[in-house]
Design a protein around this motif. Structure first.
Motif, mmCIF file in Angstrom:
data_model
loop_
_atom_site.group_PDB
_atom_site.id
_atom_site.type_symbol
_atom_site.label_atom_id
_atom_site.label_comp_id
_atom_site.label_asym_id
_atom_site.label_seq_id
_atom_site.Cartn_x
_atom_site.Cartn_y
_atom_site.Cartn_z
ATOM 1 N N ILE A 170 0.906 -1.134 -0.119
ATOM 2 C CA ILE A 170 -0.089 0.085 -0.087
ATOM 3 C C ILE A 170 0.788 1.121 0.002
ATOM 4 O O ILE A 170 0.756 2.197 -1.045
ATOM 5 C CB ILE A 170 -1.004 0.112 1.237
ATOM 6 C CG1 ILE A 170 -2.229 -0.917 1.181
ATOM 7 C CG2 ILE A 170 -1.528 1.360 1.454
ATOM 8 C CD1 ILE A 170 -2.705 -1.538 2.208
ATOM 9 N N GLY A 213 -5.960 -1.905 2.229
ATOM 10 C CA GLY A 213 -6.214 -1.387 3.470
ATOM 11 C C GLY A 213 -7.468 -1.337 4.343
ATOM 12 O O GLY A 213 -7.252 -1.403 5.348
ATOM 13 N N VAL A 269 -8.256 4.215 4.576
ATOM 14 C CA VAL A 269 -7.411 4.669 3.494
ATOM 15 C C VAL A 269 -8.090 5.827 2.850
ATOM 16 O O VAL A 269 -9.184 5.706 2.345
ATOM 17 C CB VAL A 269 -7.091 3.663 2.359
ATOM 18 C CG1 VAL A 269 -6.287 4.264 1.044
ATOM 19 C CG2 VAL A 269 -6.299 2.593 2.993
ATOM 20 N N MET A 282 -4.863 -0.047 -2.835
ATOM 21 C CA MET A 282 -4.804 0.722 -1.703
ATOM 22 C C MET A 282 -5.811 0.353 -0.863
ATOM 23 O O MET A 282 -6.021 0.172 0.342
ATOM 24 C CB MET A 282 -4.387 2.149 -1.896
ATOM 25 C CG MET A 282 -3.320 2.517 -2.492
ATOM 26 S SD MET A 282 -3.155 4.651 -2.337
ATOM 27 C CE MET A 282 -1.921 4.570 -3.878
#
Length: 389
Positions: free
Chosen positions: A285, A356, A364, A352
């Motif tokens: 990430i 995440g 995120v 991401m």
């Protein structure tokens, strides 16, 4: 009427009925619709559907063409933003970055065929799905009347596979380069009988860590290739992660990245805190955040990697100076969407968010403005934090 991009006006019911009757009675257009092997619609200059071929009708899941006639393409799919203010498809704040309406408007303005990629989130059977189409809008004149041929090719799977491949080989290359470098240093150290034993053990430990990371990256990639809309993409493998060590390692790795040429990558070290999370996924990430920041920066600019530990939460972030244009901000986490040319784009920011939040259970997000620059961040829940040993 207000609009955020394309004109909102539509044909009157009388005009629409006349255009539909004209297209259905045109031997040229009916032959073209019958012979086209791909997905094809005919649009009027107000971007409304006048006719569709059977292939497109089947893709839309509609029982007959009458349910599509008069709609705009985003309404027929249907895009989740197709009925938003101020006037639906083509006019919403999301539309200035939509490849389909950009191609249509460019074709109408230039009188030349235009092709774009269109990433969209559609709602089907009460579920949201991510789609990607290659769209082509071609003006055509029939008996002095002007229409648009609107071709679509579903490239969702193709784009997803290309994005996975691009991401995988990029991450794999970085890890392999570090592994080869460590192996060469180990070979030199082992050939020296009077060498430092601690150095030798340190190199062995480094190679073991890189080999483990390589194995984990392969596992993550395999899991991502099976990602569905309802199942978690991969099971996390939690471990103790010292934040200062992680930031130093990332900064060292990415200072050698091609996108870092002429730029400064700075790391602000956090307090001696260790969090419990999946180190491979967290690293992936943050790596995506760093690469995006470096690619968006100009020579002489800084990219800052930092961490804030407060209120029982560990927040890691990447800052760069350049702002993200507002229309792009609305789609930043959308799968398949990218401002960069070429196949296989639009995975980094989507991954991401996916990894995440759905896998690591964190948050995120990003903030961006001309005054403050752009900052991407991930925060892990308070329950994942433990004191450093």
């Amino acid at each position: 009427m207000d609009t955020c991009f394309a004109p909102p006006e539509r044909a009157t019911d009388q005009q629409l009925a006349a255009d539909i009757a004209f297209i259905s009675g045109s031997p040229l257009m009916t032959t073209l619709l019958g012979c086209a092997s791909g997905l094809l619609a005919v649009l009027n200059q107000e971007r409304q559907i006048l006719a569709v071929n059977d292939a497109l009708l089947a893709t839309l899941g509609l029982p007959d063409a009458s349910q599509a006639l008069g709609l705009r393409p985003g309404e027929a799919v249907p895009c989740i933003h197709a009925y938003e203010p101020p006037a639906g498809c083509g006019t919403t704040p999301f539309c200035p970055s939509c490849g389909a309406v950009i191609a249509i408007m460019a074709a109408l303005e230039t009188s030349c065929p235009q092709e774009r990629l269109c990433a969209m989130t559609a709602r089907r059977n009460r579920q949201e799905i991510e789609l990607c189409f290659r769209v082509r809008a071609a003006p055509v004149e029939v008996d002095g009347r002007r229409f648009l041929l609107f071709f679509l090719q579903d490239v969702t799977d193709e784009q997803w596979r290309a994005a996975l491949e691009r991401s995988f080989f990029h991450d794999l290359g970085n890890t392999l380069n570090a592994l080869f470098a460590g192996a060469q240093l180990l070979q030199v150290a082992a050939a020296n009988p009077s060498g430092d034993r601690q150095q030798l053990l340190g190199l062995v430990s480094q190679i073991d860590r890189l080999a483990t990371r390589l194995s984990q990256e392969v596992a993550v990639q395999r899991a991502l290739s099976r990602t569905s809309a309802t199942e978690p993409p991969v099971r996390p493998a939690p471990a103790e992660v010292p934040l200062a060590e992680l930031l130093l390692e990332l900064a060292a790795d990415f200072r050698k990245h091609p996108a870092a040429a002429g730029k400064q990558l700075l790391a602000s070290l956090p307090p001696a805190v260790t969090i419990r999370t999946d180190p491979t996924l967290l690293r992936r990430i943050l790596a995506n955040m760093i690469v995006n920041a470096l690619e968006a920066s100009f020579p002489g600019q800084e990219v800052r990697l930092s961490c804030l530990v407060a209120d029982g939460e560990a927040e890691l972030s990447v800052w760069s100076q350049e702002p993200i244009p507002e229309p792009i901000q609305r789609r930043i986490f959308q799968r398949h969407f990218s401002t960069k040319p070429g196949a296989g784009r639009g995975l980094g920011t989507y991954a991401m968010k996916l990894l995440g939040e759905r896998v690591l259970g964190g948050r995120v997000w990003f903030v961006s403005s001309p005054e403050t620059g752009t900052r991407f961040a991930i925060a892990l829940p308070a329950g994942h934090q433990s004191p450093a040993p």
